[in-house]
Scaffold this active site. Structure first.
Site, PDB file in Angstrom:
ATOM      1  N   SER A   1      -9.335   2.044   2.965  1.00 22.34           N
ATOM      2  CA  SER A   1      -8.590   2.768   1.948  1.00 22.34           C
ATOM      3  C   SER A   1      -7.527   1.905   1.255  1.00 22.34           C
ATOM      4  CB  SER A   1      -7.895   3.988   2.576  1.00 22.34           C
ATOM      5  OG  SER A   1      -7.003   3.597   3.613  1.00 22.34           O
TER       6      SER A   1
ATOM      7  N   LYS B   1       0.839  -1.195   0.000  1.00 17.49           N
ATOM      8  CA  LYS B   1       0.000   0.000   0.000  1.00 17.49           C
ATOM      9  C   LYS B   1       0.874   1.246   0.000  1.00 17.49           C
ATOM     10  CE  LYS B   1      -3.883   2.159   2.464  1.00 17.49           C
ATOM     11  NZ  LYS B   1      -4.706   2.152   3.692  1.00 17.49           N
TER      12      LYS B   1
ATOM     13  N   SER C   1      -9.502  -0.339   7.338  1.00 10.79           N
ATOM     14  CA  SER C   1      -8.965  -0.105   6.000  1.00 10.79           C
ATOM     15  C   SER C   1      -8.320  -1.315   5.354  1.00 10.79           C
ATOM     16  CB  SER C   1      -7.951   1.050   6.034  1.00 10.79           C
ATOM     17  OG  SER C   1      -8.603   2.268   6.277  1.00 10.79           O
TER      18      SER C   1
END
Length: 634
Positions: free
Chosen positions: A321, A209, A345
């Site tokens: 996210s 990420k 997330s």
């Protein structure tokens, strides 16, 4: 203060968590129309203007019960500023024979080797029902010479380009470096040719990420879902109720990772601790995955890099996210990716994309090298195709650093005893686990989600005889608000100075709304939120004295609705730092995945993984192939 009424909380010791508790579940009905363009800009101006914000912000806080439950409330309990756990829970996974203990000093590759003893033997072929290739599938293919890491890397790069050329584009990555990927693959291929792979992860592609430092890439995303938190705060029953969903390209010029200013105040100088550990195991780090702009949402819609599409429905959202990490694993391009979980997330996009998302106990893994926005609630997490891969990734990246300064020192990590034991032994190990369920909370989800998760529990009861214990979790809505206050306060304390000096004139509208609201929280709000953390820790530990895990759906709905249903069940894992895993257990009428969440007491990752593996085995026959699927192994 004369004449002002104060809400007073009942002392925590007098609040029951039993099924017959007098505590009532608070249903939250949110109506959130959309502001965009000129109305949104006007709202930003009103929040940032001293005159209008002086009456607007108090109204927002009051209408969202912040004032009642935190600013003016009376508590008996002290604040808990960071997750701390009773000593008794440090022993849960260490007194029973079903767990393998691993010393803290064990190197990552050796931990991965130990974790492999917890896994059944693997065969390199697909079953009648669909399944993803696993980390051990890759390792076995490399060992028998049917493919090399270099060949896999080449296929991977071709597939990524194909995914970008689809209509619509899948938008998995923000950044990847072909030369660096091939270099890593060639080094891994050479190790296999010598018969000296570093671990089962050697040569396995793993994505990262964007908010985690990984050379040679800049780290450009921000931690957590500010956007979704702003959305929840502003979900009020009056004319300013809204959701800030807007392509803010017109606010930005040159940008990095969705921001125009973050790269100016923070440079990537080294790998994060988790990345160093994966390199020790030989994993190929294949680039930075797409995410919601600055981590500010539950959708991962990024106005600059596009939205990472859900492989089970490219017209659906992948969740946020860590949406890019979840989507690329669900597409079969890689077996594992890293994310960060501060409000669901990792678990949320895993649930929406039909894969496994896991976060460990707070302090079990190091956040060194992750953008430090939420010091007490954000945690590194993994997104994998299977539970066994979640165990392998957990084994590789766990461990705190001396400089982490955590309060609750973790006991040595444990892994489940072999899941390949005779059936009667597995039944006993799994069946003795007591499962807590708060039905009012559990059932506060769409019909398909509720039915799918209940069906998974029924399969577990039928196969292993697990006992389901009905419980009550008091003050869930207050916990959600306390988590929001904590996240916002920590975010502004971490980034506020840089934002005010550099970012305010360059940031998008949703960022500006978020920071404007975070500035409205008082020291009393923050301390009251930490007193609520103390209360919730008491409630959850009381439940864990009677049950081994707590189960809920992962999300209250399937993709793509963007509502508070997406975050309803995940806050406790972050606010209290509890280990939690999400795994697919079925599909709705449109073929979109349904996820089940298993939360354990502190340090009980082995218990969570063991039960998750059992549920996965029961639900695997119904596993469906995603609409978008790549095969780079065969």
């Amino acid at each position: 203060m004369g004449g002002t009424s104060h809400f007073e909380y009942t002392p925590v010791e007098e609040v029951s968590t039993s099924e017959n508790s007098e505590a009532k579940y608070r249903y939250v009905i949110v109506k959130a129309p959309v502001l965009a363009g000129i109305p949104l800009r006007c709202f930003v101006w009103m929040l940032e203007n001293g005159i209008t914000s002086s009456f607007l912000k108090p109204r927002l806080l009051r209408d969202n019960l912040i004032t009642r439950f935190f600013s003016t409330a009376k508590y008996k309990e002290p604040p808990m500023y960071i997750a701390q756990y009773p000593e008794e829970f440090a022993k849960l996974d260490h007194v029973e024979s079903r767990f393998i203990q691993v010393p803290h000093s064990t190197p990552p590759a050796e931990r991965v080797k130990a974790a492999l003893t917890s896994l059944p033997s693997v065969k390199l072929h697909r079953q009648d029902s669909f399944r993803y290739w696993t980390i051990r599938d890759y390792a076995d293919a490399y060992r028998n010479g049917s493919v090399t890491p270099t060949k896999v890397a080449q296929r991977f790069l071709i597939a990524v380009k194909e995914s970008d050329e689809r209509n619509p584009s899948m938008n998995f990555f923000i950044n990847y470096d072909e030369k660096d990927i091939l270099r890593q693959a060639e080094e891994s291929t050479a190790r296999y040719q010598k018969g000296e792979p570093l671990s089962v992860l050697d040569g396995v592609p793993v994505a990262v990420k964007d908010e985690i430092d990984c050379l040679p890439y800049p780290t450009t995303g921000l931690n957590q879902s500010l956007f979704s938190m702003v959305r929840m705060l502003c979900s009020v029953p009056w004319c300013l109720t809204f959701v800030v969903i807007l392509s803010v390209s017109d606010f930005l010029g040159d940008f990095a990772g969705g921001s125009k200013w973050l790269h100016q105040v923070r440079k990537t100088k080294d790998d994060a601790a988790c990345i160093k550990r994966l390199r020790e195991c030989g994993a190929i780090l294949v680039g930075k995955t797409n995410m919601h702009e600055l981590g500010m949402g539950t959708t991962s819609i990024n106005p600059h890099y596009g939205a990472p599409r859900n492989p089970y429905g490219p017209d659906r959202m992948s969740g946020g996210s860590s949406g890019g990490s979840a989507a690329i694993v669900a597409s079969g391009l890689i077996p594992a990716a890293l994310g960060v979980d501060g409000g669901g997330s990792v678990r949320m996009p895993a649930g929406l994309c039909g894969i496994v998302g896991m976060k460990a106990t707070f302090g079990r893994t190091s956040n060194s090298g992750v953008i430090p926005l939420n010091w007490t609630i954000g945690m590194l997490g993994s997104l994998t195709a299977t539970v066994e891969d979640a165990l392998i990734m957990y084994a590789a990246v766990l461990g705190h650093l001396p400089g982490d300064r955590i309060v609750s020192i973790p006991p040595p990590p444990t892994f489940p005893v072999s899941l390949d034991l005779p059936k009667v032994e597995v039944s006993k190990l799994v069946g003795e686990l007591k499962i807590a369920r708060y039905s009012e909370w559990f059932n506060d989800s769409d019909e398909s989600v509720k039915d799918g998760c209940h069906r998974a529990l029924e399969l577990l009861e039928q196969a292993y005889g697990n006992k389901i214990i009905e419980v009550t979790v008091p003050e869930i809505e207050e916990m959600r608000l306390a988590h929001f206050i904590t996240m916002g306060s920590e975010c502004y304390a971490s980034m506020g100075a840089d934002y005010e000096n550099v970012g305010i004139g360059l940031a998008g509208a949703d960022v500006r709304v978020g920071f404007a609201i975070y500035k409205a929280f008082s020291n009393m709000d923050f301390v009251a939120a930490q007193r609520m953390r103390y209360r919730q820790m008491h409630f959850f530990m009381d439940i864990f004295r009677r049950a081994d895990v707590i189960v809920t759906p992962v999300t209250g709905c399937t993709a793509p609705p963007v509502t508070t249903k997406l975050m309803r069940f995940q806050i406790a894992g972050n606010f209290l730092g509890l280990p939690a895993i999400s795994l697919p257990v079925g599909y709705d009428q449109y073929g979109m995945p349904i996820g089940l969440q298993i939360m354990g007491p502190p340090w009980a990752e082995a218990t969570v993984l063991q039960l998750a593996a059992a549920v996965e085995g029961l639900c695997s026959p119904m596993k469906k192939r995603p609409e978008v699927l790549f095969d780079i192994l065969t």
